[in-house]
Design a protein around this motif. Structure first.
Motif, PDB file in Angstrom:
ATOM      1  N   LYS A 146      37.398  44.096  46.491  1.00 40.84           N
ATOM      2  CA  LYS A 146      37.230  44.308  45.048  1.00 40.84           C
ATOM      3  C   LYS A 146      38.595  44.295  44.356  1.00 40.84           C
ATOM      4  CE  LYS A 146      33.927  47.324  43.746  1.00 40.84           C
ATOM      5  NZ  LYS A 146      33.360  48.641  43.399  1.00 40.84           N
ATOM      6  N   ALA A 147      39.558  44.984  45.015  1.00 36.48           N
ATOM      7  CA  ALA A 147      40.906  45.029  44.431  1.00 36.48           C
ATOM      8  C   ALA A 147      41.502  43.621  44.368  1.00 36.48           C
ATOM      9  CB  ALA A 147      41.797  45.950  45.238  1.00 36.48           C
ATOM     10  N   ILE A 153      41.195  38.082  39.062  1.00 31.47           N
ATOM     11  CA  ILE A 153      40.618  37.972  37.712  1.00 31.47           C
ATOM     12  C   ILE A 153      41.712  38.186  36.673  1.00 31.47           C
ATOM     13  CG2 ILE A 153      39.049  39.123  36.083  1.00 31.47           C
ATOM     14  CD1 ILE A 153      37.153  39.563  38.436  1.00 31.47           C
ATOM     15  N   GLN A 154      42.575  39.143  36.904  1.00 32.13           N
ATOM     16  CA  GLN A 154      43.641  39.403  35.942  1.00 32.13           C
ATOM     17  C   GLN A 154      44.578  38.194  35.858  1.00 32.13           C
ATOM     18  OE1 GLN A 154      45.556  43.000  37.085  1.00 32.13           O
ATOM     19  NE2 GLN A 154      43.936  44.302  36.207  1.00 32.13           N
ATOM     20  N   ARG A 155      44.872  37.607  37.007  1.00 37.17           N
ATOM     21  CA  ARG A 155      45.752  36.439  36.986  1.00 37.17           C
ATOM     22  C   ARG A 155      45.096  35.273  36.262  1.00 37.17           C
ATOM     23  NH1 ARG A 155      47.035  35.865  42.981  1.00 37.17           N
ATOM     24  NH2 ARG A 155      46.918  38.053  43.354  1.00 37.17           N
ATOM     25  N   LEU A 156      43.812  35.130  36.509  1.00 39.04           N
ATOM     26  CA  LEU A 156      43.092  34.025  35.865  1.00 39.04           C
ATOM     27  C   LEU A 156      42.962  34.245  34.359  1.00 39.04           C
ATOM     28  CD1 LEU A 156      40.232  33.266  38.408  1.00 39.04           C
ATOM     29  CD2 LEU A 156      42.213  31.858  37.900  1.00 39.04           C
ATOM     30  N   ALA A 162      40.265  28.049  29.291  1.00 43.10           N
ATOM     31  CA  ALA A 162      39.475  27.188  30.156  1.00 43.10           C
ATOM     32  C   ALA A 162      39.225  27.886  31.468  1.00 43.10           C
ATOM     33  CB  ALA A 162      40.204  25.870  30.401  1.00 43.10           C
ATOM     34  N   GLN A 163      40.241  28.512  31.801  1.00 50.40           N
ATOM     35  CA  GLN A 163      40.092  29.236  33.053  1.00 50.40           C
ATOM     36  C   GLN A 163      39.352  30.548  32.831  1.00 50.40           C
ATOM     37  OE1 GLN A 163      44.074  29.461  34.438  1.00 50.40           O
ATOM     38  NE2 GLN A 163      44.091  27.350  35.194  1.00 50.40           N
ATOM     39  N   ASP A 164      39.239  30.972  31.524  1.00 54.30           N
ATOM     40  CA  ASP A 164      38.507  32.189  31.189  1.00 54.30           C
ATOM     41  C   ASP A 164      37.046  32.097  31.615  1.00 54.30           C
ATOM     42  OD1 ASP A 164      39.961  34.179  30.232  1.00 54.30           O
ATOM     43  OD2 ASP A 164      39.615  33.756  28.104  1.00 54.30           O
ATOM     44  N   GLN A 165      36.522  30.946  31.404  1.00 54.01           N
ATOM     45  CA  GLN A 165      35.119  30.776  31.768  1.00 54.01           C
ATOM     46  C   GLN A 165      34.928  31.001  33.262  1.00 54.01           C
ATOM     47  OE1 GLN A 165      33.620  26.921  30.758  1.00 54.01           O
ATOM     48  NE2 GLN A 165      31.520  27.486  31.197  1.00 54.01           N
ATOM     49  N   HIS A 166      35.855  30.440  34.046  1.00 53.21           N
ATOM     50  CA  HIS A 166      35.771  30.658  35.500  1.00 53.21           C
ATOM     51  C   HIS A 166      35.982  32.125  35.839  1.00 53.21           C
ATOM     52  CE1 HIS A 166      35.390  26.465  36.381  1.00 53.21           C
ATOM     53  NE2 HIS A 166      36.540  26.140  35.764  1.00 53.21           N
ATOM     54  N   ALA A 167      36.852  32.769  35.082  1.00 52.91           N
ATOM     55  CA  ALA A 167      37.117  34.191  35.318  1.00 52.91           C
ATOM     56  C   ALA A 167      35.878  35.006  35.013  1.00 52.91           C
ATOM     57  CB  ALA A 167      38.283  34.665  34.471  1.00 52.91           C
ATOM     58  N   GLN A 168      35.179  34.613  33.936  1.00 59.16           N
ATOM     59  CA  GLN A 168      33.948  35.361  33.599  1.00 59.16           C
ATOM     60  C   GLN A 168      32.887  35.176  34.696  1.00 59.16           C
ATOM     61  OE1 GLN A 168      32.762  34.024  29.756  1.00 59.16           O
ATOM     62  NE2 GLN A 168      34.295  35.281  28.685  1.00 59.16           N
ATOM     63  N   ILE A 170      33.477  34.533  37.772  1.00 59.22           N
ATOM     64  CA  ILE A 170      33.929  35.290  38.944  1.00 59.22           C
ATOM     65  C   ILE A 170      33.673  36.775  38.713  1.00 59.22           C
ATOM     66  CG2 ILE A 170      35.960  36.006  40.245  1.00 59.22           C
ATOM     67  CD1 ILE A 170      37.006  33.142  39.879  1.00 59.22           C
ATOM     68  N   GLN A 171      33.957  37.204  37.455  1.00 59.99           N
ATOM     69  CA  GLN A 171      33.725  38.616  37.136  1.00 59.99           C
ATOM     70  C   GLN A 171      32.242  38.954  37.237  1.00 59.99           C
ATOM     71  OE1 GLN A 171      35.198  39.797  33.306  1.00 59.99           O
ATOM     72  NE2 GLN A 171      35.287  41.937  33.912  1.00 59.99           N
ATOM     73  N   GLN A 172      31.403  38.010  36.794  1.00 54.78           N
ATOM     74  CA  GLN A 172      29.959  38.249  36.921  1.00 54.78           C
ATOM     75  C   GLN A 172      29.551  38.340  38.389  1.00 54.78           C
ATOM     76  OE1 GLN A 172      28.042  35.106  34.818  1.00 54.78           O
ATOM     77  NE2 GLN A 172      28.360  36.042  32.806  1.00 54.78           N
ATOM     78  N   LEU A 173      30.185  37.514  39.188  1.00 51.20           N
ATOM     79  CA  LEU A 173      29.880  37.581  40.623  1.00 51.20           C
ATOM     80  C   LEU A 173      30.393  38.882  41.230  1.00 51.20           C
ATOM     81  CD1 LEU A 173      30.670  33.939  41.768  1.00 51.20           C
ATOM     82  CD2 LEU A 173      28.434  35.008  41.570  1.00 51.20           C
ATOM     83  N   ALA A 174      31.550  39.331  40.753  1.00 59.02           N
ATOM     84  CA  ALA A 174      32.131  40.545  41.303  1.00 59.02           C
ATOM     85  C   ALA A 174      31.382  41.792  40.826  1.00 59.02           C
ATOM     86  CB  ALA A 174      33.603  40.645  40.928  1.00 59.02           C
ATOM     87  N   HIS A 175      30.977  41.760  39.517  1.00 58.79           N
ATOM     88  CA  HIS A 175      30.285  42.915  38.931  1.00 58.79           C
ATOM     89  C   HIS A 175      28.982  42.473  38.285  1.00 58.79           C
ATOM     90  CE1 HIS A 175      33.899  45.229  39.565  1.00 58.79           C
ATOM     91  NE2 HIS A 175      34.620  44.316  38.938  1.00 58.79           N
ATOM     92  N   PRO A 176      27.957  42.231  39.053  1.00 63.42           N
ATOM     93  CA  PRO A 176      26.703  41.741  38.470  1.00 63.42           C
ATOM     94  C   PRO A 176      26.045  42.774  37.565  1.00 63.42           C
ATOM     95  CG  PRO A 176      26.445  42.052  40.872  1.00 63.42           C
ATOM     96  CD  PRO A 176      27.868  42.319  40.515  1.00 63.42           C
TER      97      PRO A 176
END
Length: 185
Positions: A146-147, A153-156, A162-168, A170-176
């Motif tokens: 998780k860490a 996520i912070q780096r992204l 553009a990369q925000d969408q991927h971060a979101q 990933i964030q959705q996958l990390a915190h459903p």
């Protein structure tokens, strides 16, 4: 005749003397007879009292014999009853011994079952302990992952939109759970 008369008188004198002797003997014999009869009556009375006493003793002994025979019958009845009771007690004792043997066998089976269950319980507790350790390890690994994901996520998020969408994603996958709350709002 005188002579004859004298002879007759002499005979009469002898006869009187004899008669008086016989009368004396007769009186003596009568006295002896009366004394003898009295003695005989007293002996008969004494013998009758002895016979009565002996008859009473015989009656008493007959009563005692009857009582003793009744006691003997009662004792024989009691002995038979006691023999039957002893036989039943002996059978009960044998039954109790057999039941005791069965209980001992059951106790031994229960001891073996208890030991088996204690072994199973030790194994289960060991397994639970191992599972707890595994859970701890997995929780630590999850926290570490998780860490790492949060760091990524912070780096992204720094990299751009553009990369925000991927971060979101990933964030959705990390915190459903958080993503579902945002969609519901």
């Amino acid at each position: 005749m005188l002579e004859e008369l004298q002879r007759l008188q002499a005979h009469i004198g002898v006869l009187k003397t004899r008669l008086s002797q016989y009368e004396n003997e007769n009186r003596t014999l009568l006295n002896d007879k009366d004394t003898s009869a009295e003695q005989h009556h007293s002996q008969i009375a004494q013998k009758n009292s002895i016979i009565t006493h002996k008859q009473e003793e015989v009656d008493t002994l007959s009563d005692q014999l009857k009582t003793s025979q009744d006691q003997l019958k009662q004792l024989n009845t009691d002995a038979t009853a006691l023999a039957d009771r002893y036989s039943r007690l002996e059978k009960s004792c044998t039954d109790l011994k057999n039941r005791f043997q069965e209980i001992l066998a059951e106790r031994n089976e229960l001891r073996m079952l208890k030991e088996q269950m204690q072994n199973e319980q030790r194994h289960a507790q060991q397994e639970i302990q191992n599972l707890k350790l595994e859970r701890e390890r997995l929780l630590q690994k999850n926290e570490h992952a998780k860490a790492k994901v949060e760091a990524i996520i912070q780096r992204l998020s720094i990299l751009g939109t553009a990369q925000d969408q991927h971060a979101q994603e990933i964030q959705q996958l990390a915190h459903p759970a958080e993503a579902n709350e945002e969609i519901e709002s």
